[in-house]
Motif scaffolding. Structure first.
Motif, PDB file in Angstrom:
ATOM      1  N   ALA A 105      61.356  82.939  27.226  1.00 40.62           N
ATOM      2  CA  ALA A 105      60.045  83.375  26.602  1.00 40.62           C
ATOM      3  C   ALA A 105      58.899  82.551  26.686  1.00 40.62           C
ATOM      4  CB  ALA A 105      60.380  83.341  25.208  1.00 40.62           C
ATOM      5  N   LYS A 106      57.899  82.919  26.547  1.00 40.06           N
ATOM      6  CA  LYS A 106      56.563  81.745  26.616  1.00 40.06           C
ATOM      7  C   LYS A 106      56.547  81.336  25.225  1.00 40.06           C
ATOM      8  CE  LYS A 106      51.408  82.094  27.573  1.00 40.06           C
ATOM      9  NZ  LYS A 106      50.333  82.804  28.000  1.00 40.06           N
ATOM     10  N   LEU A 107      56.046  80.032  25.309  1.00 32.37           N
ATOM     11  CA  LEU A 107      55.611  79.292  24.214  1.00 32.37           C
ATOM     12  C   LEU A 107      54.419  78.563  24.502  1.00 32.37           C
ATOM     13  CD1 LEU A 107      56.304  78.136  21.369  1.00 32.37           C
ATOM     14  CD2 LEU A 107      57.267  76.076  22.639  1.00 32.37           C
ATOM     15  N   VAL A 108      53.334  78.777  23.411  1.00 30.32           N
ATOM     16  CA  VAL A 108      52.150  78.292  23.616  1.00 30.32           C
ATOM     17  C   VAL A 108      51.938  76.998  22.761  1.00 30.32           C
ATOM     18  CG1 VAL A 108      49.626  78.511  23.200  1.00 30.32           C
ATOM     19  CG2 VAL A 108      50.825  80.437  24.176  1.00 30.32           C
ATOM     20  N   VAL A 109      51.658  75.852  22.989  1.00 34.36           N
ATOM     21  CA  VAL A 109      51.786  74.671  22.487  1.00 34.36           C
ATOM     22  C   VAL A 109      50.158  74.275  22.043  1.00 34.36           C
ATOM     23  CG1 VAL A 109      52.288  72.183  22.480  1.00 34.36           C
ATOM     24  CG2 VAL A 109      53.790  73.837  23.408  1.00 34.36           C
ATOM     25  N   TYR A 110      49.853  74.041  20.853  1.00 32.61           N
ATOM     26  CA  TYR A 110      48.388  73.564  20.375  1.00 32.61           C
ATOM     27  C   TYR A 110      48.576  72.292  19.561  1.00 32.61           C
ATOM     28  CZ  TYR A 110      43.709  74.316  18.345  1.00 32.61           C
ATOM     29  OH  TYR A 110      42.727  74.307  17.963  1.00 32.61           O
ATOM     30  N   ASP A 111      47.981  71.288  20.162  1.00 35.12           N
ATOM     31  CA  ASP A 111      47.890  69.974  19.419  1.00 35.12           C
ATOM     32  C   ASP A 111      46.720  69.946  18.460  1.00 35.12           C
ATOM     33  OD1 ASP A 111      47.206  67.070  19.169  1.00 35.12           O
ATOM     34  OD2 ASP A 111      49.651  67.423  19.736  1.00 35.12           O
ATOM     35  N   LEU A 112      46.830  70.018  17.141  1.00 33.54           N
ATOM     36  CA  LEU A 112      45.826  69.952  16.148  1.00 33.54           C
ATOM     37  C   LEU A 112      44.822  68.596  16.644  1.00 33.54           C
ATOM     38  CD1 LEU A 112      44.547  71.481  13.901  1.00 33.54           C
ATOM     39  CD2 LEU A 112      45.946  69.985  12.552  1.00 33.54           C
ATOM     40  N   ALA A 113      45.481  67.460  16.665  1.00 37.22           N
ATOM     41  CA  ALA A 113      44.627  66.212  16.912  1.00 37.22           C
ATOM     42  C   ALA A 113      43.876  66.400  18.187  1.00 37.22           C
ATOM     43  CB  ALA A 113      45.605  65.106  17.007  1.00 37.22           C
ATOM     44  N   GLU A 114      44.433  66.937  19.377  1.00 36.23           N
ATOM     45  CA  GLU A 114      43.994  67.034  20.600  1.00 36.23           C
ATOM     46  C   GLU A 114      42.520  68.101  20.358  1.00 36.23           C
ATOM     47  OE1 GLU A 114      46.020  67.550  23.821  1.00 36.23           O
ATOM     48  OE2 GLU A 114      47.384  65.722  23.429  1.00 36.23           O
ATOM     49  N   GLU A 115      42.870  69.128  19.827  1.00 36.56           N
ATOM     50  CA  GLU A 115      42.030  70.321  19.926  1.00 36.56           C
ATOM     51  C   GLU A 115      40.976  70.196  18.795  1.00 36.56           C
ATOM     52  OE1 GLU A 115      42.013  72.450  22.209  1.00 36.56           O
ATOM     53  OE2 GLU A 115      43.831  72.164  23.248  1.00 36.56           O
ATOM     54  N   GLN A 116      41.293  69.692  17.870  1.00 41.12           N
ATOM     55  CA  GLN A 116      40.308  69.681  16.475  1.00 41.12           C
ATOM     56  C   GLN A 116      39.978  68.162  16.027  1.00 41.12           C
ATOM     57  OE1 GLN A 116      38.686  72.271  15.754  1.00 41.12           O
ATOM     58  NE2 GLN A 116      40.032  73.880  16.484  1.00 41.12           N
ATOM     59  N   GLY A 117      40.813  67.229  16.415  1.00 32.72           N
ATOM     60  CA  GLY A 117      40.236  65.755  16.397  1.00 32.72           C
ATOM     61  C   GLY A 117      40.768  65.199  14.986  1.00 32.72           C
TER      62      GLY A 117
END
Length: 328
Positions: A105-117
């Motif tokens: 299955a596909k998993l999207v990984v979103y890093d809060l610190a990288e994306e929003q600071g």
């Protein structure tokens, strides 16, 4: 005498007191799938062909939900949001990645610190005003709602599914009832429709399944999940409300079920029909937020306000890009 499965009369693996029933392993899986299917069908949560984004944390509820949706044939992909909580977040991500890999299955990984600071520990530790600090759970919940909607919009998903179970929903309802928070109660429902562009439909297919049952599902299925609580959750009011409801449930099995389902079946629609919140576009990110009461005030969504306070305190506001998401 050993308990017998209500469905097949084999030796039972789990007892569900609120239904005065016990089930063997396979019949328990059937029971859980049945509860999720009933929730989906009753509230028209998913349509054939919908692309579903399942918000996963590495915990029992979200991984059980993802597993169930895949078994039921839905096009379900996962979203893991890195909160920056040290080893706890790393282990949570590893478990989500292992779960996805095992099922193709596909998993999207979103890093809060990288994306929003910012990370959640940083946001919670920043003073909001003299002598006060943000609730880690409050800023975490706000960030998750924002990011889930944003990623779903950008990825072209039709629905966001979260792993809120019966215990979670009963505890939230209990807290809102104690405060008579009618505005929030009006939005507590198994489905939040996408009422205008910029919002993605949100669903809670596990609302009929108790927390103990999702844990049993994972154990019996062999799904590895994070057992320990988030290290920032100490003192969380919802945990105390859960303890109170658990005491009531122990004395009267079905109390949580009756409390939550009674609200959904008898009161929720009345509150929703009385809700008159006007929506508009956030002046910062251009997405959906509640219109301010003052017609001359500039509409800014809760996420943008929180983010600006945090990053402004760190002297980084001007260096960060404009975000493109909505809160709800």
């Amino acid at each position: 005498m050993a308990m017998r499965c209500k469905r097949c009369r084999d030796r039972a693996a789990i007892e569900i007191r609120r239904h005065n029933a016990a089930f063997c392993r396979d019949c328990f899986f059937h029971y859980v799938r049945q509860q999720v299917t009933r929730a989906i069908d009753k509230h028209h949560m998913l349509r054939p062909g919908d692309r579903v984004l399942v918000a996963v944390s590495g915990g029992k509820d979200s991984l059980a939900l993802w597993d169930l949706l895949l078994e039921l044939g839905h096009r379900a992909e996962g979203l893991y949001m890195g909160l920056g909580i040290g080893a706890y977040s790393e282990r949570s991500k590893d478990l989500c990645q292992a779960f996805a890999a095992a099922r193709g299955a596909k998993l999207v990984v979103y890093d809060l610190a990288e994306e929003q600071g910012y990370s959640i520990p940083e946001a919670a530790g920043r003073p909001r005003r003299a002598g006060a600090r943000r609730s880690s759970c409050g800023v975490c919940g706000l960030s998750k709602r924002y990011v889930f909607n944003r990623v779903a919009l950008e990825g072209g998903y039709d629905v966001v599914a979260t792993g809120h179970n019966l215990d979670d929903e009963a505890a939230v309802l209990f807290a809102n009832t104690l405060r008579w928070d009618i505005e929030t109660m009006a939005r507590q429902f198994p489905v939040l429709e996408a009422t205008r562009p910029g919002l993605v439909k949100k669903v809670k297919p596990l609302y009929r399944v108790a927390e103990r049952e999702t844990a049993a599902y994972c154990v019996l299925k062999g799904i590895d999940y994070v057992v320990e609580e988030c290290p920032l959750v100490a003192g969380n009011t919802q945990l105390r409300h859960k303890e109170t409801l658990n005491q009531m449930e122990e004395a009267s099995p079905g109390a949580k079920h009756n409390f939550l389902f009674g609200f959904i079946d008898r009161a929720a629609e009345l509150l929703r029909s009385a809700e008159h919140a006007e929506l508009t576009e956030c002046a910062r990110c251009g997405m959906v937020t509640q219109a301010p009461e003052d017609p001359d005030a500039v509409p800014v969504c809760a996420f943008c306000r929180s983010r600006e306070r945090l990053l402004g305190a760190r002297g980084r506001h001007a260096d960060l890009p404009v975000v493109e998401a909505a809160t709800r």
